[in-house]
Design a protein around this motif. Structure first.
Motif, PDB file in Angstrom:
ATOM      1  N   LEU A   1      -3.621   6.012   1.034  1.00  0.00           N
ATOM      2  CA  LEU A   1      -2.874   4.746   0.955  1.00  0.00           C
ATOM      3  C   LEU A   1      -1.712   4.745   1.943  1.00  0.00           C
ATOM      4  CD1 LEU A   1      -2.790   4.244  -2.930  1.00  0.00           C
ATOM      5  CD2 LEU A   1      -3.858   2.681  -1.280  1.00  0.00           C
ATOM      6  N   LEU A   2      -1.011   5.852   2.009  1.00  0.00           N
ATOM      7  CA  LEU A   2       0.115   5.974   2.946  1.00  0.00           C
ATOM      8  C   LEU A   2      -0.366   5.810   4.386  1.00  0.00           C
ATOM      9  CD1 LEU A   2       2.959   6.757   3.911  1.00  0.00           C
ATOM     10  CD2 LEU A   2       2.461   9.127   3.313  1.00  0.00           C
ATOM     11  N   THR A   3      -1.435   6.515   4.711  1.00  0.00           N
ATOM     12  CA  THR A   3      -1.960   6.454   6.080  1.00  0.00           C
ATOM     13  C   THR A   3      -2.496   5.061   6.400  1.00  0.00           C
ATOM     14  OG1 THR A   3      -2.613   8.767   5.766  1.00  0.00           O
ATOM     15  CG2 THR A   3      -3.488   7.631   7.711  1.00  0.00           C
ATOM     16  N   TYR A   4      -3.197   4.498   5.437  1.00  0.00           N
ATOM     17  CA  TYR A   4      -3.801   3.177   5.655  1.00  0.00           C
ATOM     18  C   TYR A   4      -2.725   2.100   5.786  1.00  0.00           C
ATOM     19  CZ  TYR A   4      -7.383  -0.465   5.181  1.00  0.00           C
ATOM     20  OH  TYR A   4      -8.221  -1.534   5.401  1.00  0.00           O
ATOM     21  N   ALA A   5      -1.602   2.285   5.128  1.00  0.00           N
ATOM     22  CA  ALA A   5      -0.484   1.341   5.287  1.00  0.00           C
ATOM     23  C   ALA A   5      -0.113   1.215   6.767  1.00  0.00           C
ATOM     24  CB  ALA A   5       0.723   1.811   4.472  1.00  0.00           C
ATOM     25  N   PHE A   6      -0.058   2.335   7.464  1.00  0.00           N
ATOM     26  CA  PHE A   6       0.283   2.289   8.894  1.00  0.00           C
ATOM     27  C   PHE A   6      -0.851   1.688   9.712  1.00  0.00           C
ATOM     28  CE2 PHE A   6       3.367   5.465   7.400  1.00  0.00           C
ATOM     29  CZ  PHE A   6       4.525   4.907   7.941  1.00  0.00           C
TER      30      PHE A   6
ATOM     31  N   GLN B   1      19.598   6.981  -4.804  1.00  0.00           N
ATOM     32  CA  GLN B   1      18.899   5.739  -5.160  1.00  0.00           C
ATOM     33  C   GLN B   1      18.702   4.836  -3.945  1.00  0.00           C
ATOM     34  OE1 GLN B   1      21.079   4.218  -8.570  1.00  0.00           O
ATOM     35  NE2 GLN B   1      19.945   5.596  -9.935  1.00  0.00           N
ATOM     36  N   ALA B   2      19.664   4.847  -3.045  1.00  0.00           N
ATOM     37  CA  ALA B   2      19.496   4.062  -1.816  1.00  0.00           C
ATOM     38  C   ALA B   2      18.293   4.560  -1.019  1.00  0.00           C
ATOM     39  CB  ALA B   2      20.760   4.140  -0.959  1.00  0.00           C
ATOM     40  N   MET B   3      17.983   5.847  -1.175  1.00  0.00           N
ATOM     41  CA  MET B   3      16.818   6.405  -0.488  1.00  0.00           C
ATOM     42  C   MET B   3      15.539   6.196  -1.310  1.00  0.00           C
ATOM     43  SD  MET B   3      18.693   9.885   0.878  1.00  0.00           S
ATOM     44  CE  MET B   3      17.240  10.676   1.597  1.00  0.00           C
ATOM     45  N   LYS B   4      15.576   6.588  -2.562  1.00  0.00           N
ATOM     46  CA  LYS B   4      14.345   6.631  -3.363  1.00  0.00           C
ATOM     47  C   LYS B   4      13.754   5.243  -3.611  1.00  0.00           C
ATOM     48  CE  LYS B   4      12.253   8.175  -7.611  1.00  0.00           C
ATOM     49  NZ  LYS B   4      12.302   8.912  -8.862  1.00  0.00           N
ATOM     50  N   THR B   5      14.553   4.306  -4.045  1.00  0.00           N
ATOM     51  CA  THR B   5      14.027   2.956  -4.267  1.00  0.00           C
ATOM     52  C   THR B   5      14.630   1.948  -3.297  1.00  0.00           C
ATOM     53  OG1 THR B   5      15.690   2.632  -5.999  1.00  0.00           O
ATOM     54  CG2 THR B   5      13.472   3.200  -6.709  1.00  0.00           C
ATOM     55  N   GLY B   6      15.861   2.205  -2.850  1.00  0.00           N
ATOM     56  CA  GLY B   6      16.553   1.227  -2.018  1.00  0.00           C
ATOM     57  C   GLY B   6      15.929   1.041  -0.642  1.00  0.00           C
ATOM     58  N   ALA B   7      15.496   2.139  -0.041  1.00  0.00           N
ATOM     59  CA  ALA B   7      15.068   2.075   1.359  1.00  0.00           C
ATOM     60  C   ALA B   7      13.898   1.111   1.557  1.00  0.00           C
ATOM     61  CB  ALA B   7      14.714   3.468   1.864  1.00  0.00           C
ATOM     62  N   LEU B   8      12.949   1.137   0.651  1.00  0.00           N
ATOM     63  CA  LEU B   8      11.758   0.303   0.814  1.00  0.00           C
ATOM     64  C   LEU B   8      12.063  -1.172   0.515  1.00  0.00           C
ATOM     65  CD1 LEU B   8       9.277   1.709   1.812  1.00  0.00           C
ATOM     66  CD2 LEU B   8       8.272   1.562  -0.457  1.00  0.00           C
TER      67      LEU B   8
ATOM     68  N   LEU C   1       0.835  -1.204   0.000  1.00  0.00           N
ATOM     69  CA  LEU C   1       0.000   0.000   0.000  1.00  0.00           C
ATOM     70  C   LEU C   1       0.867   1.249   0.000  1.00  0.00           C
ATOM     71  CD1 LEU C   1      -2.671  -1.138   2.636  1.00  0.00           C
ATOM     72  CD2 LEU C   1      -3.155  -0.617   0.231  1.00  0.00           C
ATOM     73  N   LEU C   2       1.903   1.208   0.806  1.00  0.00           N
ATOM     74  CA  LEU C   2       2.797   2.366   0.870  1.00  0.00           C
ATOM     75  C   LEU C   2       3.546   2.547  -0.447  1.00  0.00           C
ATOM     76  CD1 LEU C   2       4.585   3.717   3.895  1.00  0.00           C
ATOM     77  CD2 LEU C   2       5.881   3.551   1.772  1.00  0.00           C
ATOM     78  N   HIS C   3       3.992   1.447  -1.022  1.00  0.00           N
ATOM     79  CA  HIS C   3       4.652   1.526  -2.338  1.00  0.00           C
ATOM     80  C   HIS C   3       3.701   2.119  -3.384  1.00  0.00           C
ATOM     81  CE1 HIS C   3       6.894   0.493  -5.897  1.00  0.00           C
ATOM     82  NE2 HIS C   3       6.002  -0.398  -6.269  1.00  0.00           N
ATOM     83  N   CYS C   4       2.456   1.681  -3.368  1.00  0.00           N
ATOM     84  CA  CYS C   4       1.484   2.181  -4.355  1.00  0.00           C
ATOM     85  C   CYS C   4       1.236   3.678  -4.185  1.00  0.00           C
ATOM     86  CB  CYS C   4       0.175   1.403  -4.263  1.00  0.00           C
ATOM     87  SG  CYS C   4       0.336  -0.305  -4.833  1.00  0.00           S
TER      88      CYS C   4
END
Lengths: 310, 310
Positions: free
Chosen positions: A131-136, A193-200, A89-92
């Motif tokens: 979506l972000l809120t519901y993820a939590f 990139q470690a932040m934008k895609t890597g972190a998740l 959900l958070l990714h979406c």
């Protein structure tokens, strides 16, 4: 490359994706839950449009398989699947907001109109926020894990990975790089990139370790695995953007060059980027050495991520 | 009306606002925290711009005073203040996104340019996203409360209040009402407002109860108090929008009538809306009857919210 993928891996990937799809469908019900007044139809439909019917569900897969490494779950474990869905959900949300006109301004995602095109811009902003809120919400609910200490560790890690020092910060750095007069150097690109895609992606592996009650050494191993996989993923993505097939990708490609996007491929050239990507896959493998044959599917996942053609 | 406010209340309101301002300043440091790679300057500055130097800090105040009701905190308790700041960060995100061109399209907030005016639209979207995410980070951190069960209850409640069945859903209903051909009826307006502004105010009181280890009856009392206060707050807001002074408000007013905004004031007329508002203040008072004189400041807060002139 996909034809020589391990059969077991391919089967598991589809299994988890199907289970995630089914649970997301149920989580994104129009029916208001406890403590909710109303779930507005229009908003929920936009959230469903953004979340259902697409994607490899790579992050959920990594989470579920990392948890399985510790015997914490099979793919049918609802709690682990809930955590996987929260992450998805958070990714979406991040895809919906990244596609907005003020951001990357994309009209197409997974072969369909983006949310602000299919709905409208206000709805896309709100659907992303929701979506972000519901993820939590999903992550924090006791149905995800009976132990509050596990749930709060999952929530804290997710917030850290997605926040200003993680994914959201990475997207900001990416937008700043587009506006910059000079291209970024290698260190800055790797940080971005470690932040934008890597972190998740890294978090996906770490969350599995949290659910599996990993000890500190095991957690560090999964974290190193996720970090290397995430970096390899991004290089593969950038190669696809230069070389990929627009129809297969289901989104506009070859757009990075025209927009001063900071990528290792543009900095290093394709051959050196491929060599780096393959070293990262080896790093991912090495990180899991201590788990022996049990880690085979996660190792296969790293190879898949690096060599995918879409 | 403010001159006859209780002195003790006024002093506490300023005390909590000052403490919140100081802690937000420190939480929104440019220095990356543990598990963060980099905090991008531009993003953090936009988050600071959105969060610092303004507002009555009403939600943090309600949280802190509700916790104090249970002897759980004085205003100097860092954990309770952290929870209050997490709530305020989330509130600030909602203001940033609500002001966006695609949403309410406001240029002015607290007498200053809105974030998308002072920065740009992409930065405002990202700053909002990052504030929302960081709110959960701050809430989930063990510095907020040593007990994971308390922290996860705080997180779960916040997500529920802010999500698709709460604040975000309420904002969606509000946007839909603007586009609707017919004005909403009373029940729909009350639901919309209970979600859009009510849910977070109610949560503020509930969060204090969670921090205070309230029993079920006490939690229900705080919840009823927060619900009534939230409804009174919105009516006061709508009256101010019709009658208020633009300079004192620091934002554009009298905008609701021109935009088909659904308010109880437009539906019922000012005199009946005032009568309803005053009944709601009485409901808020009654809900706290069992706490005796200790609840005086919270009761004063309900009166203040209902009668404020900005």
């Amino acid at each position: 490359m996909q034809q020589d993928l391990d059969d077991d891996f391919a089967r598991r990937l589809v299994q988890v994706a199907d289970a995630v799809e089914a649970l997301l469908d149920s989580l994104l019900s129009l029916q208001a839950g406890q403590g909710e007044l109303v779930r507005p139809d229009w908003l929920i439909k936009a959230m469903r449009y953004a979340s259902l019917g697409g994607g490899k569900r790579l992050r959920p897969f990594l989470l579920v398989e990392s948890a399985r490494l510790f015997g914490a779950a099979d793919a049918a474990d609802t709690g682990v699947l809930r955590a996987a869905c929260a992450l998805e959900l958070l990714h979406c949300y991040s895809l919906v907001h990244d596609d907005l006109p003020a951001m990357d301004d994309d009209d197409l995602r997974r072969g369909r109109p983006t949310v602000h095109k299919a709905y409208d811009e206000a709805t896309a902003i709100l659907a992303g926020d929701a979506l972000l809120t519901y993820a939590f919400d999903v992550m924090a609910d006791e149905a995800t894990h009976p132990d509050p200490a596990v749930r709060i560790a999952l929530v804290a890690g997710l917030a850290r990975a997605a926040g200003p020092g993680g994914m959201a910060g990475g997207q900001m750095l990416d937008l700043m790089a587009e506006r910059a007069l000079e291209p970024l150097g290698r260190h800055d690109i790797e940080t971005l990139q470690a932040m934008k895609t890597g972190a998740l992606l890294r978090y996906a592996a770490e969350a599995g370790a949290i659910l599996g009650h990993a000890d500190a050494g095991q957690f560090a191993a999964l974290s190193a695995y996720g970090k290397a996989l995430g970096a390899a993923f991004q290089i593969a993505d950038d190669i696809l953007d230069e070389q990929g097939d627009e129809a297969a990708m289901g989104k506009r490609i070859a757009k990075d060059a025209g927009r001063n996007k900071a990528t290792l491929v543009s900095l290093l050239g394709i051959p050196e980027a491929i060599a780096l990507r393959d070293r990262l896959v080896q790093d991912a493998e090495s990180a899991l050495h201590g788990f022996g044959a049990r880690a085979e599917i996660l190792i296969e996942a790293a190879r898949f991520v690096a060599n995918r053609d879409r």
